[in-house]
Motif scaffolding. Structure first.
Motif, PDB file in Angstrom:
ATOM      1  N   THR A  98     -14.026  -6.676   4.848  1.00  0.00           N
ATOM      2  CA  THR A  98     -12.799  -7.330   4.373  1.00  0.00           C
ATOM      3  C   THR A  98     -11.604  -6.893   5.215  1.00  0.00           C
ATOM      4  O   THR A  98     -10.721  -7.701   5.518  1.00  0.00           O
ATOM      5  CB  THR A  98     -12.573  -6.993   2.884  1.00  0.00           C
ATOM      6  OG1 THR A  98     -13.722  -7.424   2.167  1.00  0.00           O
ATOM      7  CG2 THR A  98     -11.340  -7.672   2.332  1.00  0.00           C
ATOM      8  N   THR A  99     -11.609  -5.636   5.622  1.00  0.00           N
ATOM      9  CA  THR A  99     -10.494  -5.137   6.438  1.00  0.00           C
ATOM     10  C   THR A  99     -10.420  -5.917   7.746  1.00  0.00           C
ATOM     11  O   THR A  99      -9.341  -6.355   8.164  1.00  0.00           O
ATOM     12  CB  THR A  99     -10.673  -3.632   6.706  1.00  0.00           C
ATOM     13  OG1 THR A  99     -10.853  -2.975   5.451  1.00  0.00           O
ATOM     14  CG2 THR A  99      -9.483  -3.047   7.419  1.00  0.00           C
ATOM     15  N   HIS A 149     -23.093 -10.443   1.160  1.00  0.00           N
ATOM     16  CA  HIS A 149     -24.147  -9.446   0.968  1.00  0.00           C
ATOM     17  C   HIS A 149     -25.508 -10.123   0.816  1.00  0.00           C
ATOM     18  O   HIS A 149     -26.523  -9.456   0.702  1.00  0.00           O
ATOM     19  CB  HIS A 149     -23.866  -8.616  -0.288  1.00  0.00           C
ATOM     20  CG  HIS A 149     -22.742  -7.646  -0.103  1.00  0.00           C
ATOM     21  ND1 HIS A 149     -22.831  -6.572   0.727  1.00  0.00           N
ATOM     22  CD2 HIS A 149     -21.500  -7.609  -0.628  1.00  0.00           C
ATOM     23  CE1 HIS A 149     -21.699  -5.898   0.709  1.00  0.00           C
ATOM     24  NE2 HIS A 149     -20.870  -6.509  -0.113  1.00  0.00           N
ATOM     25  N   ASP A 182       0.833  -1.211   0.000  1.00  0.00           N
ATOM     26  CA  ASP A 182       0.000   0.000   0.000  1.00  0.00           C
ATOM     27  C   ASP A 182       0.862   1.252   0.000  1.00  0.00           C
ATOM     28  O   ASP A 182       0.343   2.365  -0.030  1.00  0.00           O
ATOM     29  CB  ASP A 182      -0.893   0.040   1.256  1.00  0.00           C
ATOM     30  CG  ASP A 182      -1.920  -1.077   1.271  1.00  0.00           C
ATOM     31  OD1 ASP A 182      -2.307  -1.506   0.175  1.00  0.00           O
ATOM     32  OD2 ASP A 182      -2.306  -1.528   2.358  1.00  0.00           O
ATOM     33  N   SER A 216     -17.837  -0.828   4.354  1.00  0.00           N
ATOM     34  CA  SER A 216     -18.087  -0.712   5.798  1.00  0.00           C
ATOM     35  C   SER A 216     -16.952  -1.310   6.634  1.00  0.00           C
ATOM     36  O   SER A 216     -16.914  -1.103   7.847  1.00  0.00           O
ATOM     37  CB  SER A 216     -19.427  -1.354   6.161  1.00  0.00           C
ATOM     38  OG  SER A 216     -19.458  -2.685   5.697  1.00  0.00           O
ATOM     39  N   TYR A 219      -5.556   2.363   6.727  1.00  0.00           N
ATOM     40  CA  TYR A 219      -4.576   1.910   5.741  1.00  0.00           C
ATOM     41  C   TYR A 219      -3.466   2.935   5.616  1.00  0.00           C
ATOM     42  O   TYR A 219      -3.703   4.131   5.864  1.00  0.00           O
ATOM     43  CB  TYR A 219      -5.245   1.699   4.378  1.00  0.00           C
ATOM     44  CG  TYR A 219      -6.075   0.438   4.320  1.00  0.00           C
ATOM     45  CD1 TYR A 219      -5.480  -0.793   4.070  1.00  0.00           C
ATOM     46  CD2 TYR A 219      -7.455   0.475   4.523  1.00  0.00           C
ATOM     47  CE1 TYR A 219      -6.249  -1.958   4.023  1.00  0.00           C
ATOM     48  CE2 TYR A 219      -8.229  -0.685   4.476  1.00  0.00           C
ATOM     49  CZ  TYR A 219      -7.610  -1.901   4.224  1.00  0.00           C
ATOM     50  OH  TYR A 219      -8.352  -3.042   4.184  1.00  0.00           O
TER      51      TYR A 219
HETATM   52  N1  LIG Z   1      -5.571  -1.033   0.459  1.00  0.00           N
HETATM   53  C1  LIG Z   1      -6.346   0.001   0.847  1.00  0.00           C
HETATM   54  N2  LIG Z   1      -5.826   1.222   1.000  1.00  0.00           N
HETATM   55  C2  LIG Z   1      -6.589   2.259   1.419  1.00  0.00           C
HETATM   56  N3  LIG Z   1      -7.896   2.148   1.699  1.00  0.00           N
HETATM   57  C3  LIG Z   1      -8.476   0.955   1.559  1.00  0.00           C
HETATM   58  C4  LIG Z   1      -7.739  -0.179   1.105  1.00  0.00           C
HETATM   59  N4  LIG Z   1      -8.596  -1.236   1.057  1.00  0.00           N
HETATM   60  C5  LIG Z   1      -9.785  -0.783   1.456  1.00  0.00           C
HETATM   61  N5  LIG Z   1      -9.721   0.527   1.753  1.00  0.00           N
HETATM   62  C6  LIG Z   1     -10.796   1.373   2.277  1.00  0.00           C
HETATM   63  O1  LIG Z   1     -11.190   0.841   3.531  1.00  0.00           O
HETATM   64  C7  LIG Z   1     -12.597   0.906   3.685  1.00  0.00           C
HETATM   65  C8  LIG Z   1     -13.145  -0.484   4.037  1.00  0.00           C
HETATM   66  O2  LIG Z   1     -12.928  -1.333   2.934  1.00  0.00           O
HETATM   67  P1  LIG Z   1     -13.311  -2.877   2.971  1.00  0.00           P
HETATM   68  O3  LIG Z   1     -12.729  -3.504   1.773  1.00  0.00           O
HETATM   69  O4  LIG Z   1     -12.976  -3.431   4.277  1.00  0.00           O
HETATM   70  O5  LIG Z   1     -14.883  -2.785   2.830  1.00  0.00           O
HETATM   71  P2  LIG Z   1     -15.962  -3.941   2.677  1.00  0.00           P
HETATM   72  O6  LIG Z   1     -16.964  -3.755   3.745  1.00  0.00           O
HETATM   73  O7  LIG Z   1     -15.301  -5.260   2.588  1.00  0.00           O
HETATM   74  O8  LIG Z   1     -16.589  -3.542   1.273  1.00  0.00           O
HETATM   75  P3  LIG Z   1     -17.252  -4.437   0.102  1.00  0.00           P
HETATM   76  O9  LIG Z   1     -18.586  -4.844   0.584  1.00  0.00           O
HETATM   77  O10 LIG Z   1     -17.341  -3.483  -1.027  1.00  0.00           O
HETATM   78  O11 LIG Z   1     -16.339  -5.585  -0.155  1.00  0.00           O
HETATM   79  C9  LIG Z   1     -13.139   1.467   2.403  1.00  0.00           C
HETATM   80  O12 LIG Z   1     -13.412   2.850   2.599  1.00  0.00           O
HETATM   81  C10 LIG Z   1     -12.031   1.301   1.408  1.00  0.00           C
HETATM   82  O13 LIG Z   1     -12.029   2.331   0.459  1.00  0.00           O
END
Ligand SMILES: Nc1ncnc2c1ncn2[C@@H]1O[C@H](COP(=O)(O)OP(=O)(O)OP(=O)(O)O)[C@@H](O)[C@H]1O
Length: 636
Positions: free
Chosen positions: A403-404, A561, A133, A400, A371
């Motif tokens: 994945t993070t 989802h 990143d 939301s 991040y």
């Molecule tokens: N590598 C990264 N660098 C910076 N920001 C990131 C990165 N990956 C995700 N984000 C940001 O972190 C936040 C959470 O992302 P995440 O992927 O966890 O969401 P999610 O709930 O899994 O979404 P989705 O349902 O679309 O998969 C988002 O605002 C996204 O833009």
């Protein structure tokens, strides 16, 4: 495929200092020497032999000529025969060492290429997900990889060319000294114009490369986009080939203009070198004639010096060209050095105790995470407890933080604040590699390896040495055995038409293969991030109905989802803007009438409305109103 890099304005031309030039050459020699010390030494020895051969051959020319004159004057031919024999031997040595150098050059180029790429891979594999990143890391990695792809062979070729030319020049010059030291000293002045033409011309080339490096990345990206398989369908469907080709042409034209400017500057440098060196050679020839006419030099000595001067001017020209072209490969030395310099920062110390293999409880305690380079927190104050054997669903809108959170639980990122504890021990105190071995993750964007189907599954646990039965069992569990067994070469079929007899799969079939990969990994914690996004209705239903059986005694974190599919989970965690806003089972969440109930009802209303017309909609997918039996491709 990476996004096109923004094209920064080219850096201002800046001529490298003499010190930098020497450093570049030393850097290049250092790389080649490390890549293959043996071949490097052999080439050096062959260079020395060639230099000595040139020296001996030139000296013998004088001997042959004076013996020839003596033989014409009635002396015997024994001296002549001896001189001719030594001359021939010297030539044989030159020819053999030349052939040897040509031969070794190829292997030396390959080894240098392998060494350079190997070093890049070594350092890149030390990097954590977090480093990817970081734009500096990414930029340096890309530059080093691009240089490694094209420049090692060029660098070796030109280093050898310069080395050979210099040794031959040295041999010729020493021969000149033995004939007449004054002429040798005058001839040495030729170094000045040669230096100007060779090194300055090379530096001009280096400037050109510096200026075009940023746009080169853009150019390569566009070319890859227009020629790779993956983007081919969208480019055709959206008719963007012309637009992208025009962009590529623009970048190329810009490059060509810069190249023309550089070539005209380089031409001037080369002209100075040629005119200057020829002037020195002409001056030396004039002195030679005077010395001959005044009787200081014999006819044989004069002819020998003339021959040496001719050879010198040719070889010096070669040195100029070689030096000019050597600078083309100079970015490799710079890019590699820049990238490898990151090694100490990337090589984190292995800390923590190895993980024992099973857990009773994972506790996420007040975790926050942002991040790298982002001010926004993707997770904020998240706390939850996961008990062994539970099936936990994570739901929430796009972005939301689902994945993070999964990545943090998998140990791919450390929390910025708070802690994740496994049976009371913080993940930061557990050896990262051993924890990751205890987690099986199926990512949304899983890898589609262009490798045989069997390996695509085995890569779930690359070190596991088990027979084909286990691979097939994982495939059966994921509902993939049916279609994989029917491939032209069954499990040995490469899953990409880019390879001979390879075959692609549908997205849903790929998802089953990726699921099989996760099943193959014998891990106590399983994270499935949208595992059914591309599955058909039967497979999706079968997967969620059997998750508990498939993962008996394991803990499952399921991100989806599809609200209809997560309702059977033991607990459902609802994330919103990086925070847990609700949690509980389906019934309690529906009763609470919060975000979960709203999202569920929204999806269900689509289903209900359309079911009136005989079609049921769940999420973004159309499915028949009554979910039919299990898929015939294998039990899920
Ligand atoms: N590598 C990264 N660098 C910076 N920001 C990131 C990165 N990956 C995700 N984000 C940001 O972190 C936040 C959470 O992302 P995440 O992927 O966890 O969401 P999610 O709930 O899994 O979404 P989705 O349902 O679309 O998969 C988002 O605002 C996204 O833009």
């Amino acid at each position: 495929m990476t996004a096109p890099p923004d094209v920064p304005p080219p850096p201002k031309p800046q001529r490298p200092k003499f010190r930098d030039t020497i450093r570049l050459v030393a850097g290049a020699v250092g790389i080649v020497k490390k890549a293959s010390p043996r071949d490097f030494s052999f080439v050096m020895i062959a260079d020395v032999i060639q230099g000595i051969g040139v020296f001996a051959a030139l000296i013998q020319v004088q001997q042959v000529l004076s013996n020839l004159i003596k033989a014409n004057d009635g002396a015997g031919t024994s001296g002549l025969l001896g001189a001719v024999t030594v001359f021939l031997c010297a030539n044989v040595a030159i020819v053999i060492s030349q052939a040897f150098i040509n031969n070794r050059r190829i292997i030396l180029s390959e080894r240098t290429s392998m060494y350079v790429s190997g070093e890049i891979l070594k350092v890149a594999s030390l990097a954590e997900l977090d480093d990817f990143d970081d734009s500096t890391f990414h930029d340096r990695l890309q530059r080093a990889s691009a240089s490694a792809a094209v420049r090692p062979a060029q660098m070796v070729h030109n280093l050898i060319r310069i080395g050979q030319a210099l040794f031959t020049v040295a041999g010729s010059w020493v021969a000149l000294v033995t004939v007449n030291v004054w002429i040798a000293l005058v001839a040495a002045v030729v170094v000045v114009p040669i230096w100007i033409g060779g090194v300055r011309g090379g530096e001009q080339h280096f400037d050109f490369i510096r200026q075009t490096t940023p746009t080169d990345r853009n150019r390569n990206y566009l070319f890859e986009l227009l020629t790779a398989r993956e983007p081919a369908q969208e480019i055709r469907a959206f008719n963007t080939a012309r637009y992208l080709t025009t962009r590529w042409h623009d970048v190329m034209s810009h490059r060509l203009n810069l190249m023309l400017r550089m070539l005209s500057k380089r031409f001037r440098s080369q002209l100075i070198a040629s005119i200057g060196s020829n002037a020195v050679v002409a001056l030396t020839a004039g002195i030679l004639i005077m010395l001959n006419l005044s009787g200081v030099l014999t006819l044989a000595e004069t002819a020998t010096v003339a021959g040496i001067l001719l050879l010198l001017s040719q070889r010096l020209q070669d040195t100029v060209m070689g030096t000019n072209e050597f600078f083309e490969s100079a970015p490799l030395i710079r890019d590699l050095k820049d990238f490898l310099a990151m090694e100490p920062a990337l090589a984190r110390e292995v800390t923590g105790t190895p993980y024992a293999g099973s857990f009773d409880r994972i506790e996420v305690r007040d975790v926050a995470f942002a991040y790298r380079g982002s001010r926004r927190r993707a997770l904020d104050g998240v706390s939850l407890t996961i008990n062994a054997g539970e099936v936990i669903a994570l739901v929430g809108e796009n972005g939301s933080g689902k994945t993070t959170l999964a990545k943090l639980l998998a140990g791919l990122y450390p929390p910025s604040e708070g802690a994740i504890l496994v049976d009371g021990v913080a993940l930061s105190g557990i050896e990262a590699k051993s924890w990751r071995e205890s987690v099986a993750v199926l990512f949304q964007n899983f890898i589609r390896y262009a490798l045989p189907a069997e390996e695509n599954i085995r890569l779930g646990s690359a070190e596991k040495q088990v027979g084909m039965d286990d691979v097939r069992a994982a495939a059966r569990a994921a509902g993939a055995d049916g279609f994989l067994a029917k491939l032209p070469n069954s499990y040995e079929t490469i899953l990409s038409p880019q390879f001979s007899e390879g075959q692609d799969l549908s997205l849903g079939q790929w998802q089953r293969v990726a699921l099989a990969r996760a099943f193959f990994r014998d891990a106590p914690l399983v994270i499935l991030d949208e595992p059914s996004a591309s599955l058909d209705a039967r497979a999706e239903r079968a997967l969620f109905e059997s998750v508990r059986d498939l993962y008996a005694n394991r803990t499952v974190l399921l991100i989806s989802h599809r609200f209809s599919t997560v309702r059977t989970a033991d607990r459902i965690i609802v994330l919103h803007d990086g925070q847990i806003v609700e949690h509980g089972d389906h019934d309690s969440l529906m009763a609470a009438d919060g975000l979960y109930a709203e999202l569920f009802t929204m999806q269900a209303s689509g289903f209900l409305e359309d079911s009136l017309n005989g079609v049921a909609l769940v999420g973004d997918r159309v499915r028949p109103p009554v979910v039919p039996d299990m898929p015939d491709t294998g039990a899920l």
